[in-house]
Write an enzyme that holds these catalytic residues in place. Structure first.
Site, short mmCIF file in Angstrom:
data_model
loop_
_atom_site.label_atom_id
_atom_site.label_comp_id
_atom_site.label_asym_id
_atom_site.label_seq_id
_atom_site.Cartn_x
_atom_site.Cartn_y
_atom_site.Cartn_z
N LYS A 112 49.79 1.38 30.57
CA LYS A 112 50.61 0.18 30.33
C LYS A 112 49.86 -0.98 30.97
CE LYS A 112 54.55 -1.26 28.69
NZ LYS A 112 55.76 -1.01 29.48
N HIS A 113 49.63 -2.01 30.19
CA HIS A 113 48.91 -3.19 30.69
C HIS A 113 47.64 -2.80 31.44
CE1 HIS A 113 51.92 -6.53 29.92
NE2 HIS A 113 52.35 -5.48 29.29
N ARG A 166 45.99 -10.64 14.76
CA ARG A 166 46.94 -11.74 14.51
C ARG A 166 46.84 -12.80 15.59
NH1 ARG A 166 52.64 -11.24 13.88
NH2 ARG A 166 52.67 -9.43 15.25
N THR A 201 4.02 2.00 0.03
CA THR A 201 5.13 2.06 -0.93
C THR A 201 4.57 2.18 -2.35
OG1 THR A 201 6.23 0.51 0.58
CG2 THR A 201 7.32 0.95 -1.52
N ASP A 239 46.58 1.07 59.00
CA ASP A 239 47.96 0.95 58.51
C ASP A 239 48.20 1.71 57.20
OD1 ASP A 239 46.45 -0.80 57.01
OD2 ASP A 239 47.78 -2.54 57.24
N ASN A 267 43.38 -3.36 43.99
CA ASN A 267 43.27 -2.18 44.84
C ASN A 267 44.09 -1.03 44.24
OD1 ASN A 267 41.67 -3.12 47.09
ND2 ASN A 267 43.35 -4.51 47.49
N ARG A 312 45.35 -3.36 49.98
CA ARG A 312 45.43 -1.91 49.73
C ARG A 312 46.77 -1.35 50.20
NH1 ARG A 312 41.92 0.95 47.73
NH2 ARG A 312 40.64 -0.89 47.62
N HIS A 351 38.09 -4.18 38.29
CA HIS A 351 38.77 -5.48 38.35
C HIS A 351 39.28 -5.90 37.00
CE1 HIS A 351 36.63 -5.60 42.18
NE2 HIS A 351 37.62 -6.38 42.56
N VAL A 379 -2.06 -7.97 7.79
CA VAL A 379 -1.95 -8.93 6.69
C VAL A 379 -1.90 -8.15 5.37
CG1 VAL A 379 -3.05 -10.85 5.47
CG2 VAL A 379 -3.17 -10.73 7.97
N LYS A 380 -0.74 -8.20 4.73
CA LYS A 380 -0.58 -7.51 3.44
C LYS A 380 0.02 -8.46 2.41
CE LYS A 380 1.15 -3.23 5.57
NZ LYS A 380 2.12 -2.15 5.41
N THR A 381 1.11 -9.06 2.82
CA THR A 381 1.87 -9.87 1.85
C THR A 381 1.84 -11.35 2.21
OG1 THR A 381 3.83 -9.43 3.17
CG2 THR A 381 3.49 -8.02 1.25
N GLY A 418 0.75 -1.26 0.00
CA GLY A 418 0.00 0.00 0.00
C GLY A 418 0.78 1.30 0.00
N1 LIG Z 1 1.59 -7.88 7.28
C1 LIG Z 1 2.18 -8.04 6.18
O1 LIG Z 1 1.81 -8.92 5.44
C2 LIG Z 1 3.29 -7.15 5.77
N2 LIG Z 1 3.93 -7.25 4.62
C3 LIG Z 1 4.86 -6.27 4.59
N3 LIG Z 1 4.82 -5.56 5.74
C4 LIG Z 1 5.64 -4.40 6.10
O2 LIG Z 1 4.96 -3.25 5.65
C5 LIG Z 1 5.89 -2.18 5.48
C6 LIG Z 1 5.57 -1.41 4.22
O3 LIG Z 1 4.25 -1.01 4.21
P1 LIG Z 1 3.72 0.11 3.21
O4 LIG Z 1 4.27 -0.24 1.87
O5 LIG Z 1 2.27 -0.04 3.29
O6 LIG Z 1 4.18 1.44 3.74
C7 LIG Z 1 7.26 -2.83 5.46
O7 LIG Z 1 7.97 -2.42 6.63
C8 LIG Z 1 6.98 -4.32 5.46
O8 LIG Z 1 7.97 -5.00 6.20
C9 LIG Z 1 3.84 -6.09 6.50
N4 LIG Z 1 3.48 -5.59 7.72
C10 LIG Z 1 3.55 -6.17 8.91
O9 LIG Z 1 3.62 -7.25 9.25
#
Ligand SMILES: NC(=O)c1ncn([C@@H]2O[C@H](COP(=O)(O)O)[C@@H](O)[C@H]2O)c1NC=O
Length: 526
Positions: free
Chosen positions: A283-284, A223, A43, A480, A427, A447, A526, A71-73, A41
């Protein structure tokens, strides 16, 4: 390591980045080499706004991004495209309409930056755990035989360069290297998550998580180690918070050895204690001469050297001001030196040291010690972790416990020797006068013996103890130590106090007409 030496043409790339720096230019160049682009999305929108031809992952999978990006990819058409073995899985990929993805460009949700914010809630932290990103990163790295995985924007230009010179292909060696970088990246990412949440579970605490996960990068292999039969390497923090041995630039000289690195660290960290021009000779791992001079580091060096010329031979010399030509010349004319380190080195000083080509010359930049940090010490079967000892008292914190008050000059010397004692192995006993160490007794099991050694050293160097002050890194258990100090001419003492025999120790100081102050803070090393 895989033996496949084939290059692979990149036909399709999936780009999904949180940190979008440089991504538009990178994607544009990939398109110029006819690489088809898929993107998530945010990007996707950025690339489209910049007129770069790109398909949104949701259009490719037929599944919308959902659950606020959780959930995106995470879809077989994405992961099958990354993990499918070219030549083995082609038929099944075709059967399910899976297109091969040859390059994955991902950087992850900024978990560490998010949890570093003071107002970060648990919910914010959880939402910034990237799931889909690392899943793709690990999948692409696993299938590096066919897929390139890019997790660092700093790699964009070299990748483009290689592709341009190879008709859009990347070599097996590059893909393998990128794959290992990817696993280093996910290891650090998961380590940071485990550290953060490991503080919140039973067995964890605010500072110390249940497991301790850290990543260090190899800077060099030496080395040998502390001794020639030991192998060794120097690993550095990914992002050190201040100028230090790990960030210093070596301008000339032989390669730093294991002991050079350890001793240079000791010298540099000690010289950082002083605001006025100062010189520390180590030194050391122990300072064998330290001095501060308002007339500059040249005089500070002369005074530090005079403490113990014998030990200064082959030492490590650290300054808290730029190394100038006159000081460089004084050192090179006089002594064998292993390492010289300073925040900066003047061009003239560099030219002078160049005549001694083996001398390791290091510039470390100006430091800022405001960041807290940890110290680690390895023991067999474990790791000791503690706060770095950044504690230091000032003149106002000193509690005078004797009848005689220290004079103003004595107070300057008390603070000076106290700063040195902090960096001397326990010490630790340090004699000093006019901001010059005149005897250092280090690392003894009692000491009083450290005190005897400091006196012997002063005598050996022909330095007058009469009227000098003495610092002790921890309390005197018996009178002492005070009696011996009085005998050699010490007039004033700085120590933490806190012994059950403090009364007896104070009485001894009073008997000898000495002034004594308590710091309330001890500096074992130490
Ligand atoms: N959930 C997913 O399936 C998923 N797939 C990719 N991302 C992350 O989403 C980010 C990019 O998101 P965008 O393109 O929407 O800005 C990246 O940091 C990528 O690592 C995901 N986000 C988090 O888990």
């Amino acid at each position: 390591m895989t033996s496949d030496s084939q290059t692979r043409r990149v036909n399709r790339a999936l780009i999904s980045v949180s940190d979008k720096s440089g991504i538009v230019e990178f994607a544009r160049e990939l398109r110029a080499m006819n690489v088809e682009l898929l993107s998530t999305g945010g990007t996707f929108r950025l690339l489209e706004q910049n007129n770069i031809e790109v398909t949104e992952v949701a259009d490719y999978t037929g599944f919308p991004e959902m659950m606020d990006g959780r959930v995106k990819t995470l879809h077989p058409k994405v992961h099958g495209g990354i993990l499918g073995r070219r030549g083995t899985d082609d038929a099944i990929m075709a059967e399910h309409g899976i297109s091969a993805i040859d390059m994955v460009v991902v950087n992850l949700y900024p978990f560490e930056a998010t949890v570093a914010k003071p107002d970060c809630s648990l919910e914010d932290a959880i939402e910034n755990i990237d799931i889909g990103g690392p899943t793709m990163v690990r999948a692409a790295a696993k299938n590096h035989r066919d897929v390139a995985i890019v997790v660092n924007a700093s790699d964009y230009s070299s990748i483009l360069e290689e592709m341009r010179g190879n008709e859009g292909s990347l070599s097996q060696a590059t893909r393998f290297d990128l794959a290992i970088k990817a696993y280093e990246h996910t290891a650090a990412y998961d380590g940071a998550i485990a550290n953060y949440f490991g503080r919140l579970v039973p067995g964890g605490s605010d500072k110390f998580p249940r497991t301790f996960n850290s990543q260090f990068l190899k800077a060099q292999e030496m080395r040998y180690g502390e001794n020639p039969h030991q192998d060794s390497a120097f690993y550095v923090e990914k992002a050190p918070t201040e100028a230090c041995i790990a960030t210093a630039t070596q301008l000339q000289g032989k390669e730093l050895s294991y002991n050079n690195i350890a001793d240079t660290d000791a010298a540099l960290e000690c010289v950082k204690s002083f605001t006025k021009p100062a010189c520390v000779i180590v030194k050391h791992a122990n300072p064998c001469g330290v001095a501060v001079s308002l007339n500059g580091i040249g005089e500070a060096y002369e005074l530090a050297f005079a403490t113990d010329p014998e030990s200064a031979f082959g030492g490590i010399i650290a300054f808290n001001r730029e190394l100038d030509a006159a000081t460089a010349k004084a050192i090179c004319d006089r002594q064998f030196v292993e390492v010289i380190i300073a925040p900066s080195i003047s061009t003239e000083a560099q030219a002078i040291v160049a005549e001694k080509k083996n001398v390791r010359l290091l510039a470390c930049g100006q430091w800022d010690q405001s960041q807290p940090a940890f110290d680690y010490k390895r023991v067999n079967g474990g790791l000791l972790i503690q706060d770095r000892d950044l504690g230091m008292v000032g003149a106002d914190d000193l509690k005078v416990v004797t009848k005689r008050q220290p004079t103003e000059a004595e107070i300057h010397d008390l603070i000076f020797t106290w700063k040195v004692a902090k960096f001397v192995k326990s010490n630790a006993i340090v004699y000093g006068k006019n901001r010059q160490t005149i005897g250092v007794g280090a690392g003894q099991m009692s000491r009083v013996n450290s005190a005897r050694i400091a006196a012997i050293k002063a005598e050996h160097a022909g330095l007058e103890v009469k009227g000098a002050v003495m610092a002790s890194d921890a309390f005197f258990p018996f009178r002492d130590g005070i009696d011996n100090a009085a005998q050699v001419g010490i007039s004033c003492i700085i120590q933490p106090g806190g012994s059950i025999r403090d009364e007896e120790v104070i009485a001894a100081a009073d008997e000898h007409g000495m002034a004594m102050v308590f710091t309330g803070m001890r500096h074992f090393r130490h």
